[in-house]
Design a protein around this motif. Structure first.
Motif, PDB file in Angstrom:
ATOM      1  N   ALA A   1      20.142  15.387  29.605  1.00  0.00           N
ATOM      2  CA  ALA A   1      18.792  15.328  30.159  1.00  0.00           C
ATOM      3  C   ALA A   1      17.796  15.759  29.093  1.00  0.00           C
ATOM      4  O   ALA A   1      18.023  16.728  28.366  1.00  0.00           O
TER       5      ALA A   1
ATOM      6  N   ALA B   1      15.323  18.231  35.721  1.00  0.00           N
ATOM      7  CA  ALA B   1      15.273  17.123  36.669  1.00  0.00           C
ATOM      8  C   ALA B   1      14.798  17.533  38.053  1.00  0.00           C
ATOM      9  O   ALA B   1      14.726  16.694  38.943  1.00  0.00           O
TER      10      ALA B   1
ATOM     11  N   GLY C   1      15.403  13.149  33.266  1.00  0.00           N
ATOM     12  CA  GLY C   1      16.055  14.307  33.862  1.00  0.00           C
ATOM     13  C   GLY C   1      17.562  14.177  33.961  1.00  0.00           C
ATOM     14  O   GLY C   1      18.197  14.947  34.683  1.00  0.00           O
TER      15      GLY C   1
END
Length: 401
Positions: free
Chosen positions: A155, A159, A269
Motif C-alpha cells: 500500500a 487504506a 491503499g
C-alpha cells in the motif's frame, strides 16, 4: 513565492512515502520512476526559467540536460523514455540535492529579478508549477502500477476509509443551442484549452454521478467482455489480444461467491474489497464506451461535459475529485489554435492525434489544479490512469453522439 514553495513541497511529500528502491521503479514504458519525475520537473525550471532569465545562473550538472529532458526535441538529445528505470545514477540523494539547488536558485531569482524580466518570466514560472502538478499525479499513477505487479500488494498509504453510501443516478437535461467552451482570457490555462469558441449542441442529458464499481460489476456479470456487439472494433481486438476481463486493478477473490463480492480492487491503499458505490476507475476508453453501450447510453462529448459542468455545478457529483472521465471526443486542436512560441510549443500540440480527451480530475489531481476547460488526453487503450466514466444520452434522437 508561497505558491512555488507549496507546489515543490507537495512533490517532496508525495515521494516521502516511498523508499529509494520504490523511487527507482519503472514498471512499463509509459510510466516513469518517481526519482525521474522529481528530476525532470527541476530540469524544466532550470532550462526554461533559470537558464533563460536568471543572470549568471550555473547549471547543476550539464549531463542532466540529456537524462531529464522528456520530449522537447528543440532542446537537444534525450534519454529514451522506456529506459528511465535504468538510471541508477544519479542517486536519489543527488536528485534531491538537484531539487534543493533549483529551489534556492528560484528563490533568489524571484527576490532579485527586475520588473521587466519578471513580466516575461512569470508566465513560464507558472507553466512550470502547473507542469509539476501534472507530474505529481503521475507519481501516484506510476507507483500504483508498479506496486500492482508486486506479489506483496504493498500500500502507498493508509487504506482506512468507510464504504461509500449509495447515490441515486439522476439525469440532468441540458438544452441544445449555441454555447462557448474553452478557457476564459483571465487566469492560467494550457495552450490546448483555447481559444474559447462557440459550438452548437443538440439537447442531451448527463448523469449526475459517475458509474460505480457495482454497476460495472453487473456489466461484467452480464458477459460484457464477451459480447462483441458492445465494443468498438479496435477495442474488441485489444480485449482479445490482452485477455481483458475486468478493469486493470480488479482481482477475483479466491473461493469467490457470485456477484460483486467476488472482486477485490488494488489501489493506493493496497488490496481492498470492492466498494460497490465507489466510482469505477482504471478503464480504457474502449471499456468505458462498451459499458455505455450496454447501459443504453453513451459517453458525453467534451463540449457537452464542459457546458454541463458550467451549467449544473455542484449538481454534477464527483466532477473533479474522483476519476477522470472519458469523453467521445478525439484530442484535436480547437478552431484557431496556435501553440505557444518557443520550446514550450512542444508541450501539447504535437500530441493532437490518436488520443481521446478526458475531463474533470481525479483523487490524485493536486488541489486547485483542475479547471472546467482542462483537457486531459491519453490513447484509448490507456488503463493505468484514474479514469472512469459519466454517462450521457441524447434526447428523443437515440444515444450516439
Amino acid at each position: 513565492m508561497q505558491r512555488l514553495q507549496a507546489v515543490r513541497q507537495h512533490t517532496t511529500d508525495l515521494a516521502a512515502a516511498l523508499s529509494a528502491e520504490d523511487q527507482a521503479l519503472q514498471s512499463m514504458p509509459d510510466a516513469s520512476p518517481c526519482k525521474w519525475h522529481q528530476a525532470h520537473t527541476s530540469w524544466f525550471f532550470e532550462t526554461l526559467v533559470l537558464q533563460a532569465w536568471a543572470p549568471g545562473y550555473q547549471v547543476f550538472d550539464p549531463a542532466f540536460a540529456r537524462l531529464f529532458n522528456s520530449y522537447y526535441e528543440s532542446l537537444g538529445a534525450r534519454h529514451p523514455r522506456p529506459q528511465r528505470g535504468l538510471l541508477s545514477r544519479p542517486s536519489l540523494a543527488e536528485v534531491q540535492a538537484y531539487r534543493a539547488h533549483i529551489d534556492q536558485a528560484l528563490h533568489d531569482f524571484i527576490l532579485q529579478v527586475e520588473d521587466d524580466t519578471w513580466h516575461q518570466a512569470q508566465a513560464l514560472l507558472e507553466l512550470g508549477l502547473q507542469h509539476e502538478q501534472q507530474h505529481q499525479e503521475l507519481i501516484l499513477t506510476d507507483i500504483l502500477h508498479a506496486f500492482s505487479l508486486n506479489p506483496l500488494a504493498p500500500a502507498y498509504r493508509n487504506a482506512a476509509k468507510a464504504p461509500r453510501p449509495e447515490q441515486a443516478l439522476n439525469w440532468l437535461h441540458h438544452p441544445g443551442g449555441l454555447g462557448q467552451i474553452g478557457a476564459p482570457p483571465a487566469g492560467f490555462s494550457f495552450d490546448n484549452e483555447g481559444p474559447r469558441h462557440t459550438i452548437q449542441l443538440q439537447d442531451f442529458e448527463i448523469a449526475n454521478r459517475l458509474v460505480t464499481c457495482g454497476e460495472y460489476a453487473n456489466f461484467i456479470g452480464d458477459g460484457g467482455y464477451a459480447k462483441p456487439g458492445l465494443w468498438l472494433s479496435d477495442g474488441w481486438a485489444l480485449l482479445q489480444s490482452q485477455g481483458w476481463r475486468h478493469p486493470l486493478y480488479w482481482r477475483p477473490r479466491e473461493a469467490a461467491h457470485a456477484g460483486a463480492d467476488e472482486w477485490q480492487v488494488f489501489g493506493l491503499g493496497g488490496l481492498q474489497p470492492l466498494d460497490r458505490h465507489a466510482p469505477v476507475m482504471h478503464l480504457s476508453f474502449y471499456e468505458a464506451a462498451a459499458y455505455a453501450e450496454w447501459a443504453g447510453a453513451r459517453l458525453p462529448t467534451e463540449a457537452e461535459w464542459e457546458l454541463a459542468a458550467a451549467k449544473f455545478g455542484a449538481q454534477l457529483l464527483e466532477l473533479q475529485d474522483q476519476a477522470w472521465q472519458w469523453t467521445y471526443s478525439g484530442y484535436h486542436p480547437y478552431p484557431g489554435y496556435r501553440p505557444w512560441p518557443g520550446a514550450v510549443g512542444e508541450y501539447n500540440g504535437k500530441f493532437m492525434v490518436g488520443q481521446m480527451v478526458l475531463r474533470g480530475g481525479s483523487l490524485a489531481t493536486p488541489p486547485g489544479h483542475a479547471r472546467l476547460s482542462y483537457r486531459n488526453f491519453f490513447p484509448p487503450q490507456t488503463r493505468w490512469q484514474f479514469s472512469g466514466l459519466r454517462l450521457a444520452r441524447d434526447v428523443n434522437t437515440g444515444t450516439r453522439p
